[in-house]
Design a protein around this motif. Structure first.
Motif, PDB file in Angstrom:
ATOM      1  N   GLY A  79       1.110   2.053   8.988  1.00 14.28           N
ATOM      2  CA  GLY A  79       2.316   1.215   8.917  1.00 14.28           C
ATOM      3  C   GLY A  79       3.540   2.098   8.784  1.00 14.28           C
ATOM      4  O   GLY A  79       4.441   1.843   7.982  1.00 14.28           O
ATOM      5  N   SER A  81       5.978   3.002  10.954  1.00 12.91           N
ATOM      6  CA  SER A  81       7.159   2.932  11.822  1.00 12.91           C
ATOM      7  C   SER A  81       8.334   2.215  11.164  1.00 12.91           C
ATOM      8  O   SER A  81       9.431   2.216  11.699  1.00 12.91           O
ATOM      9  N   ASP A  82       8.110   1.579  10.029  1.00 16.17           N
ATOM     10  CA  ASP A  82       9.189   0.781   9.436  1.00 16.17           C
ATOM     11  C   ASP A  82       9.022   0.727   7.917  1.00 16.17           C
ATOM     12  O   ASP A  82       7.974   1.091   7.384  1.00 16.17           O
ATOM     13  N   ILE A  84       8.602   0.798   4.042  1.00 17.33           N
ATOM     14  CA  ILE A  84       8.101   1.757   3.054  1.00 17.33           C
ATOM     15  C   ILE A  84       7.316   2.884   3.742  1.00 17.33           C
ATOM     16  O   ILE A  84       7.447   4.058   3.392  1.00 17.33           O
ATOM     17  N   ARG A 104       1.516  -0.296  15.160  1.00 16.13           N
ATOM     18  CA  ARG A 104       1.253  -0.911  16.475  1.00 16.13           C
ATOM     19  C   ARG A 104       2.167  -0.376  17.566  1.00 16.13           C
ATOM     20  O   ARG A 104       1.740  -0.044  18.660  1.00 16.13           O
ATOM     21  N   ASN A 105       3.481  -0.303  17.248  1.00 12.66           N
ATOM     22  CA  ASN A 105       4.470  -0.066  18.293  1.00 12.66           C
ATOM     23  C   ASN A 105       4.688   1.441  18.539  1.00 12.66           C
ATOM     24  O   ASN A 105       5.295   2.135  17.723  1.00 12.66           O
ATOM     25  N   ILE A 131      -2.052   1.693  16.908  1.00 16.98           N
ATOM     26  CA  ILE A 131      -3.262   0.899  16.594  1.00 16.98           C
ATOM     27  C   ILE A 131      -2.827  -0.424  15.960  1.00 16.98           C
ATOM     28  O   ILE A 131      -1.918  -0.447  15.133  1.00 16.98           O
ATOM     29  N   ASP A 132      -3.474  -1.502  16.393  1.00 12.82           N
ATOM     30  CA  ASP A 132      -3.222  -2.801  15.755  1.00 12.82           C
ATOM     31  C   ASP A 132      -4.378  -3.059  14.790  1.00 12.82           C
ATOM     32  O   ASP A 132      -5.485  -3.416  15.220  1.00 12.82           O
ATOM     33  N   PHE A 133      -4.129  -2.878  13.505  1.00 14.18           N
ATOM     34  CA  PHE A 133      -5.209  -3.004  12.527  1.00 14.18           C
ATOM     35  C   PHE A 133      -5.732  -4.438  12.401  1.00 14.18           C
ATOM     36  O   PHE A 133      -6.804  -4.656  11.852  1.00 14.18           O
ATOM     37  N   ASN A 159      -0.676   2.286   3.633  1.00 16.12           N
ATOM     38  CA  ASN A 159       0.522   1.488   3.381  1.00 16.12           C
ATOM     39  C   ASN A 159       0.527   0.182   4.170  1.00 16.12           C
ATOM     40  O   ASN A 159       1.112  -0.800   3.716  1.00 16.12           O
ATOM     41  N   TYR A 226      -3.199 -13.280   0.383  1.00 15.37           N
ATOM     42  CA  TYR A 226      -2.514 -11.985   0.207  1.00 15.37           C
ATOM     43  C   TYR A 226      -2.766 -11.460  -1.206  1.00 15.37           C
ATOM     44  O   TYR A 226      -3.106 -10.297  -1.409  1.00 15.37           O
ATOM     45  N   LYS A 230      -4.698  -7.966  -2.281  1.00 14.40           N
ATOM     46  CA  LYS A 230      -4.087  -6.874  -3.048  1.00 14.40           C
ATOM     47  C   LYS A 230      -4.849  -6.642  -4.362  1.00 14.40           C
ATOM     48  O   LYS A 230      -4.896  -5.519  -4.865  1.00 14.40           O
ATOM     49  N   VAL A 259      10.755  -4.818  -2.520  1.00 11.30           N
ATOM     50  CA  VAL A 259      11.486  -3.678  -1.953  1.00 11.30           C
ATOM     51  C   VAL A 259      12.200  -4.226  -0.711  1.00 11.30           C
ATOM     52  O   VAL A 259      11.651  -5.087  -0.016  1.00 11.30           O
ATOM     53  N   SER A 261      12.945  -4.822   2.831  1.00 11.71           N
ATOM     54  CA  SER A 261      12.172  -4.532   4.064  1.00 11.71           C
ATOM     55  C   SER A 261      12.065  -5.799   4.899  1.00 11.71           C
ATOM     56  O   SER A 261      12.429  -6.884   4.452  1.00 11.71           O
TER      57      SER A 261
HETATM   58  N1  LIG Z   1       8.480  -4.978   0.778  1.00  8.34           N
HETATM   59  C1  LIG Z   1       8.038  -5.503  -0.362  1.00  8.34           C
HETATM   60  O1  LIG Z   1       8.766  -6.202  -1.087  1.00  8.34           O
HETATM   61  C2  LIG Z   1       6.636  -5.216  -0.804  1.00  8.34           C
HETATM   62  C3  LIG Z   1       6.237  -5.660  -2.075  1.00  8.34           C
HETATM   63  C4  LIG Z   1       4.946  -5.394  -2.503  1.00  8.34           C
HETATM   64  C5  LIG Z   1       4.084  -4.690  -1.692  1.00  8.34           C
HETATM   65  N2  LIG Z   1       4.481  -4.289  -0.452  1.00  8.34           N
HETATM   66  C6  LIG Z   1       3.503  -3.584   0.389  1.00  8.34           C
HETATM   67  O2  LIG Z   1       4.112  -2.434   0.958  1.00  8.34           O
HETATM   68  C7  LIG Z   1       3.496  -2.158   2.228  1.00  8.34           C
HETATM   69  C8  LIG Z   1       4.569  -1.937   3.285  1.00  8.34           C
HETATM   70  O3  LIG Z   1       5.364  -3.085   3.386  1.00  8.34           O
HETATM   71  P1  LIG Z   1       6.830  -3.073   4.017  1.00  8.34           P
HETATM   72  O4  LIG Z   1       7.623  -4.032   3.224  1.00  8.34           O
HETATM   73  O5  LIG Z   1       7.305  -1.695   4.214  1.00  8.34           O
HETATM   74  O6  LIG Z   1       6.527  -3.746   5.438  1.00  8.34           O
HETATM   75  P2  LIG Z   1       7.365  -3.685   6.810  1.00  8.34           P
HETATM   76  O7  LIG Z   1       8.748  -3.185   6.598  1.00  8.34           O
HETATM   77  O8  LIG Z   1       7.155  -5.002   7.450  1.00  8.34           O
HETATM   78  O9  LIG Z   1       6.582  -2.559   7.672  1.00  8.34           O
HETATM   79  C9  LIG Z   1       5.253  -2.766   8.042  1.00  8.34           C
HETATM   80  C10 LIG Z   1       4.750  -1.570   8.831  1.00  8.34           C
HETATM   81  O10 LIG Z   1       3.385  -1.835   9.180  1.00  8.34           O
HETATM   82  C11 LIG Z   1       3.246  -1.848  10.596  1.00  8.34           C
HETATM   83  N3  LIG Z   1       2.297  -2.901  10.935  1.00  8.34           N
HETATM   84  C12 LIG Z   1       2.439  -4.231  10.741  1.00  8.34           C
HETATM   85  N4  LIG Z   1       1.367  -4.886  11.198  1.00  8.34           N
HETATM   86  C13 LIG Z   1       0.528  -3.943  11.709  1.00  8.34           C
HETATM   87  C14 LIG Z   1      -0.741  -3.996  12.326  1.00  8.34           C
HETATM   88  N5  LIG Z   1      -1.352  -5.164  12.583  1.00  8.34           N
HETATM   89  N6  LIG Z   1      -1.327  -2.848  12.711  1.00  8.34           N
HETATM   90  C15 LIG Z   1      -0.704  -1.658  12.513  1.00  8.34           C
HETATM   91  N7  LIG Z   1       0.494  -1.541  11.935  1.00  8.34           N
HETATM   92  C16 LIG Z   1       1.111  -2.679  11.526  1.00  8.34           C
HETATM   93  C17 LIG Z   1       4.654  -2.096  11.135  1.00  8.34           C
HETATM   94  O11 LIG Z   1       4.867  -1.516  12.412  1.00  8.34           O
HETATM   95  P3  LIG Z   1       4.500  -2.234  13.817  1.00  8.34           P
HETATM   96  O12 LIG Z   1       5.189  -3.553  13.780  1.00  8.34           O
HETATM   97  O13 LIG Z   1       5.007  -1.296  14.838  1.00  8.34           O
HETATM   98  O14 LIG Z   1       3.026  -2.335  13.838  1.00  8.34           O
HETATM   99  C18 LIG Z   1       5.489  -1.338  10.120  1.00  8.34           C
HETATM  100  O15 LIG Z   1       5.477   0.035  10.416  1.00  8.34           O
HETATM  101  C19 LIG Z   1       2.567  -3.334   2.502  1.00  8.34           C
HETATM  102  O16 LIG Z   1       1.257  -2.993   2.174  1.00  8.34           O
HETATM  103  C20 LIG Z   1       3.061  -4.413   1.562  1.00  8.34           C
HETATM  104  O17 LIG Z   1       2.052  -5.320   1.211  1.00  8.34           O
HETATM  105  C21 LIG Z   1       5.731  -4.534   0.007  1.00  8.34           C
END
Ligand SMILES: NC(=O)c1ccc[n+]([C@@H]2O[C@H](COP(=O)([O-])OP(=O)(O)OC[C@H]3O[C@@H](n4cnc5c(N)ncnc54)[C@H](OP(=O)(O)O)[C@@H]3O)[C@@H](O)[C@H]2O)c1
Length: 339
Positions: A79, A81-82, A84, A104-105, A131-133, A159, A226, A230, A259, A261
């Protein structure tokens, strides 16, 4: 304070002292017992607060050099590309790790890799793997495994994660959403860890960092799948941490509140909601085995949630999710009208 209030507080204090005097004179053993109990409660509360303060603000984490920074070791970030994950990639590259970025992208991954190359010159290398997980088959996982096979991996950041589109009762949750959450949050973490952990154990060096959520440390109504996925990561990380400790590998679960995002849909940072850059800095400064809550305000909230009655925490979370759902539905309606 009014003079009337001051007088009544003074009256209450003198009547309390009079009662203590009577108790001490008539029941000296009971008075001594109560005094000991009170002193113990005050002392244990002070010890707990001091240890929380030291853990949050003072205790340093394990130095990243221990995992091979600036010695040619790789960090693998899922994960990447975007949000965290992108920040982990940038900050680990800055700390001196080569970085393998997975998401993925492919274009977004290439852009982050280019950013790293631009900033680091030729100090670190990058690789990307699209990879699309949610839908990866065995052949794709095998390809990923062979990409990782010959790398000296010092850090794995599991992540990648998916939450529900919006808080929804379990009975109304689409099956596809549930399957994707489990495939990404649980299955991908298990499979990628199983590719990387044996090499770390044989080198007697490594960090496996799983990104958890407050939704996993306390049951979250309307995010049931979800939340459970977790919670799985908490148990998995702690069991794995114990297994791999004698083999020189640190396993940490980073317990995360909101966070900024695209997943959280929060755009503005605040004391409770850091930017990904601030959040990741706090994680990398405070690496330690087991479940950790590295960001200071998240750690304070976590402490309050631990001492508050579970039923109150759950009722608060449920009400919060009802409200988030209402706002998400209103936003969807507005967008539908626009189109
Ligand atoms: N943000 C929060 O408030 C928060 C709070 C608690 C926990 N978390 C945890 O922190 C982690 C990161 O979250 P984030 O907020 O940084 O998310 P985010 O900004 O939406 O980024 C998600 C990343 O995962 C990739 N991704 C999404 N679906 C995918 C798939 N099917 N296969 C492969 N890659 C995939 C996305 O890129 P592509 O679209 O290119 O695939 C992107 O790089 C997660 O585990 C989340 O549960 C976040």
């Amino acid at each position: 304070m009014s003079s009337q209030a001051t007088t009544s507080i003074a009256a209450m204090a003198s009547s309390f002292l009079a009662s203590v005097k009577i108790l001490t004179n008539t029941q000296p053993c009971a008075a001594a017992g109560l005094l000991a109990l009170g002193s113990f409660t005050v002392a244990s509360t002070l010890v707990a607060w001091t240890s929380v303060f030291l853990r949050i603000f003072v205790r340093p984490g394990i130095n990243l050099k221990k995992f091979g920074a600036k010695k040619g070791a790789w960090a693998v970030v899922t994960g990447a590309s975007d949000g965290i994950g992108r920040e982990f990639s940038l900050q680990l590259a800055k700390a001196g790790f080569n970085v393998l970025l997975a998401a993925r992208n492919g274009e977004k991954l290439a852009a982050v890799a280019q950013e790293i190359d631009g900033k680091s010159g030729s100090a670190v290398q990058t690789k990307t793997f699209a990879i699309d997980f949610a839908h990866a088959d065995d052949a794709t996982y095998e390809q990923f495994q062979s990409t990782l096979k010959d790398l000296d991996i010092g850090i794995l950041v599991n992540n990648v994660g998916k939450s529900h589109e919006m808080p929804t009762d379990f009975i109304d949750t689409p099956a596809e959403e549930m399957n994707d959450i489990l495939a990404i949050n649980v299955n991908a973490t298990l499979r990628v860890t199983s590719f990387v952990a044996p090499g770390m154990a044989s080198r007697h060096r490594g960090l496996i960092l799983n990104i958890g959520s407050f939704a996993g440390s306390a049951p979250s109504p309307m995010l049931a799948t979800y939340s459970a996925s977790k919670a799985f990561l908490v148990t998995f990380s702690e069991a794995l941490a114990a297994e791999l400790k004698p083999k020189g590998v640190v396993v940490e679960l980073a317990n995360t509140y909101f966070v900024v995002s695209s997943m959280s849909k929060i755009r503005r940072a605040s004391a409770m909601v850091p930017t990904p850059a601030a959040y990741v800095r706090s994680v990398l400064r405070k690496i330690a085995p087991g479940t950790q809550t590295p960001f200071w305000s998240h750690a304070l909230l976590d402490y309050v949630m631990q001492i508050a009655p579970a039923s109150i925490v759950q009722a608060y979370t449920h009400a919060l999710h009802v409200d988030i759902r209402k706002r998400a539905l209103r936003k969807k309606e507005r967008e539908a009208k626009k189109n």
